[in-house]
Design an enzyme around this catalytic site. Structure first.
Site, PDB file in Angstrom:
ATOM      1  N   GLY A  22       0.699  -1.042  -0.061  1.00  0.00           N
ATOM      2  CA  GLY A  22      -0.175   0.122  -0.112  1.00  0.00           C
ATOM      3  C   GLY A  22       1.057   1.283   0.022  1.00  0.00           C
ATOM      4  O   GLY A  22       0.621   2.375  -0.830  1.00  0.00           O
ATOM      5  N   SER A  23       1.926   1.129   0.633  1.00  0.00           N
ATOM      6  CA  SER A  23       2.870   2.501   0.916  1.00  0.00           C
ATOM      7  C   SER A  23       3.412   2.843  -0.339  1.00  0.00           C
ATOM      8  O   SER A  23       3.239   4.024  -0.836  1.00  0.00           O
ATOM      9  CB  SER A  23       3.955   2.358   1.911  1.00  0.00           C
ATOM     10  OG  SER A  23       3.435   1.910   3.032  1.00  0.00           O
ATOM     11  N   ASN A  67      -7.990   3.745   8.949  1.00  0.00           N
ATOM     12  CA  ASN A  67      -7.327   2.709   9.646  1.00  0.00           C
ATOM     13  C   ASN A  67      -7.336   2.717  10.948  1.00  0.00           C
ATOM     14  O   ASN A  67      -7.311   1.684  11.695  1.00  0.00           O
ATOM     15  CB  ASN A  67      -5.856   2.500   9.431  1.00  0.00           C
ATOM     16  CG  ASN A  67      -5.075   3.824   9.202  1.00  0.00           C
ATOM     17  OD1 ASN A  67      -5.469   4.734   8.774  1.00  0.00           O
ATOM     18  ND2 ASN A  67      -4.019   3.750   9.876  1.00  0.00           N
ATOM     19  N   SER A  81      -3.592  -3.096  -0.511  1.00  0.00           N
ATOM     20  CA  SER A  81      -2.289  -4.073   0.351  1.00  0.00           C
ATOM     21  C   SER A  81      -2.828  -5.443   0.613  1.00  0.00           C
ATOM     22  O   SER A  81      -3.873  -5.451   1.313  1.00  0.00           O
ATOM     23  CB  SER A  81      -1.951  -3.300   1.413  1.00  0.00           C
ATOM     24  OG  SER A  81      -0.844  -4.174   2.133  1.00  0.00           O
ATOM     25  N   HIS A 121      -1.791  -7.878   2.454  1.00  0.00           N
ATOM     26  CA  HIS A 121      -1.641  -8.025   3.876  1.00  0.00           C
ATOM     27  C   HIS A 121      -2.915  -7.708   4.925  1.00  0.00           C
ATOM     28  O   HIS A 121      -3.124  -8.183   6.009  1.00  0.00           O
ATOM     29  CB  HIS A 121      -0.425  -8.181   4.441  1.00  0.00           C
ATOM     30  CG  HIS A 121      -0.125  -6.611   5.242  1.00  0.00           C
ATOM     31  ND1 HIS A 121      -0.173  -6.275   6.373  1.00  0.00           N
ATOM     32  CD2 HIS A 121       0.366  -5.657   4.366  1.00  0.00           C
ATOM     33  CE1 HIS A 121       0.046  -4.939   6.326  1.00  0.00           C
ATOM     34  NE2 HIS A 121       0.563  -4.620   5.327  1.00  0.00           N
ATOM     35  N   THR A 156      11.788  -8.080 -11.165  1.00  0.00           N
ATOM     36  CA  THR A 156      10.965  -9.312 -11.582  1.00  0.00           C
ATOM     37  C   THR A 156       9.754  -9.382 -10.595  1.00  0.00           C
ATOM     38  O   THR A 156       9.784  -9.186  -9.345  1.00  0.00           O
ATOM     39  CB  THR A 156      12.079 -10.755 -11.318  1.00  0.00           C
ATOM     40  OG1 THR A 156      13.219 -10.384 -11.958  1.00  0.00           O
ATOM     41  CG2 THR A 156      11.385 -11.877 -11.507  1.00  0.00           C
ATOM     42  N   CYS A 179       1.704   3.040  14.326  1.00  0.00           N
ATOM     43  CA  CYS A 179       2.842   3.783  13.819  1.00  0.00           C
ATOM     44  C   CYS A 179       3.182   4.722  14.995  1.00  0.00           C
ATOM     45  O   CYS A 179       4.281   5.138  14.999  1.00  0.00           O
ATOM     46  CB  CYS A 179       2.488   4.638  12.592  1.00  0.00           C
ATOM     47  SG  CYS A 179       1.797   3.766  11.180  1.00  0.00           S
TER      48      CYS A 179
HETATM   49  C1  LIG Z   1      -1.522  -0.459   6.032  1.00  0.00           C
HETATM   50  C2  LIG Z   1      -1.713   0.712   5.416  1.00  0.00           C
HETATM   51  C3  LIG Z   1      -1.230   1.211   4.409  1.00  0.00           C
HETATM   52  C4  LIG Z   1       0.306   0.559   4.184  1.00  0.00           C
HETATM   53  O1  LIG Z   1       0.196  -0.629   3.559  1.00  0.00           O
HETATM   54  P1  LIG Z   1       1.264  -1.431   3.449  1.00  0.00           P
HETATM   55  O2  LIG Z   1       1.184  -2.629   2.421  1.00  0.00           O
HETATM   56  O3  LIG Z   1       1.765  -1.950   4.640  1.00  0.00           O
HETATM   57  O4  LIG Z   1       2.595  -0.604   2.959  1.00  0.00           O
HETATM   58  C5  LIG Z   1      -1.422   2.334   3.798  1.00  0.00           C
HETATM   59  N1  LIG Z   1      -2.566   3.006   3.768  1.00  0.00           N
HETATM   60  C6  LIG Z   1      -3.529   2.480   4.798  1.00  0.00           C
HETATM   61  C7  LIG Z   1      -4.571   3.053   5.226  1.00  0.00           C
HETATM   62  C8  LIG Z   1      -3.042   1.253   5.736  1.00  0.00           C
HETATM   63  O5  LIG Z   1      -3.947   0.823   6.663  1.00  0.00           O
END
Ligand SMILES: *Cc1c(COP(=O)(O)O)cnc(C)c1O
Length: 398
Positions: free
Chosen positions: A71-72, A152, A200, A202, A238, A325
């Site tokens: 996501g980042s 989040n 993302s 996970h 890759t 965080c």
């Molecule tokens: C977890 C999260 C991210 C970051 O995603 P990653 O895959 O961990 O880099 C970005 N935005 C929100 C709202 C999130 O909850």
């Protein structure tokens, strides 16, 4: 009892996602760029995953899906692409909110250093952004609006379709960080007029280190990583096909079972909210209805969220104190203070993020332990004593 209630930080992989990962490691381990059969077989798996992801968010074309490291990265690429892409046309103004994830806020700060101007909108007290304020903030030189789909920390769901329609009518690009929403809430990028969207793996029972940037055809992305021509030349390296295929399976599972999951998880959420209500001087943060199915964010006056968290952990309950965080700093959550929660209340906040594997028994266990832990810490807290004696004023009503 062990209760995992931190699904907004990360989820466990589903059985189907794990099985797909292993299947790929065993059978589709080629480099999709190779012309031989192993490579081509793997390429087919990659194509299929791209189509699955596109279908889950109703993207018009599979080639609008770009795989990223998470996501980042998707957030970074979306904002930097829009800003640098439109700057030559004199559009150097960006709009976002003060409750975004740091992947957005820190990228915005970087763009400010490059000379862009950023407007940070504050949401209303319920954590939801007023569309009228977005409209008022849009200017002639606005390049992009980036507003998260759902928060989040406190779970509020933003009026994404309305903001999308507004941006379309004003000719401004619209990006949404949908990391918390994907596979949990219905998403239709076409109906909602979303130009770019981040996800993302996970956060919906897929693997870590893999994500998606959806970018509508016609939007020019910058390449964040230089090198080979993977991902239409926008992200060299890759491609991690096993992780991608596994993520696609997890996303599809979430989307196929969404209605049922939302019903189940929001019932657990409401049970937890109901069970915490009788703790005096406590409050639910974020809109009670327009919130993520699994999110419960509560503030308890007179105690530290971190102390509560560590004590709950001893009882086997895993949750978060406002934001994962913030664990390395003592600053209260920027999300809670950004929506007007007093600093004292933000300090005493806990986030429980439930998911499909949680049960009513687990929720009842959380309720019982939170009651006893809050009571215990208040008894030891000089701050609470000041509140009780009237030396300090309460910021949350009883
Ligand atoms: C977890 C999260 C991210 C970051 O995603 P990653 O895959 O961990 O880099 C970005 N935005 C929100 C709202 C999130 O909850």
């Amino acid at each position: 009892m062990r209760v995992y209630a931190d699904n907004a930080a990360t989820t466990y992989m589903s059985d189907a996602a794990k099985a797909k990962l292993i299947e790929c490691l065993d059978n589709y381990n080629g480099n999709p760029n190779s012309l031989h059969s192993d490579g081509q077989r793997t390429q087919e798996v990659l194509d299929e995953a791209r189509q699955t992801v596109a279908d889950c968010i109703n993207a018009a074309k599979a080639n609008e899906i770009y795989f990223t490291s998470g996501g980042s990265e998707a957030d970074n690429q979306a904002l930097i692409s829009a800003a640098r892409g439109l700057a030559p046309k004199g559009k150097k103004h960006l709009i976002t909110t003060n409750i975004e994830h740091h992947a957005i806020l820190h990228t915005m700060a970087k763009l400010e250093k490059e000379g862009f101007e950023v407007t940070y909108l504050a949401p209303e007290a319920n954590g939801i952004v007023d569309v009228k304020k977005v409209e008022d903030a849009i200017r002639e030189d606005t390049a992009l609006v980036s507003i998260m789909f759902a928060n989040n920390e406190m779970g509020a769901i933003q009026p994404i379709a309305e903001i999308g329609a507004l941006c379309k009518s004003k000719g401004v690009l619209f990006h949404t960080d949908a990391v918390q929403a994907a596979a949990h809430l219905p998403i239709d990028v076409q109906a909602m007029n979303i130009d770019m969207l981040s996800m993302s793996g996970h956060k919906f029972h897929g693997p870590k280190g893999i994500g998606v940037l959806y970018a509508r055809n016609g939007i020019r992305l910058i390449n964040v990583i230089e090198g080979g021509a993977q991902e239409r030349g926008k992200r060299a390296g890759t491609v991690n096909v096993p992780a991608i295929a596994s993520m696609a399976v997890a996303l599809k599972e979430g989307c196929d079972n969404m209605e049922e999951n939302m019903k189940k998880v929001s019932a657990l959420r409401d049970r937890l909210i109901e069970g915490l209500k009788d703790i005096p001087y406590s409050q639910l943060n974020g809109d009670p209805v327009k919130r993520l199915p699994g999110n419960v964010n509560y503030s308890f006056e007179g105690v530290e969220g971190e102390s509560l968290l560590l004590h709950l952990d001893m009882y086997g309950i895993e949750c978060s104190s406002g934001s994962a965080c913030t664990s390395e700093s003592l600053d209260p959550s920027h999300v809670l203070t950004g929506m007007g929660v007093p600093v004292e209340a933000a300090h005493g906040s806990l986030r429980f993020s439930l998911d499909t594997d949680n049960t009513e028994e687990e929720v009842d266990y959380i309720i019982e332990k939170v009651h006893s832990v809050v009571e215990r810490y208040r008894k030891m807290s000089p701050y609470w004593e000041d509140l009780e004696s009237g030396k300090r004023e309460h910021c949350i009503s009883k």
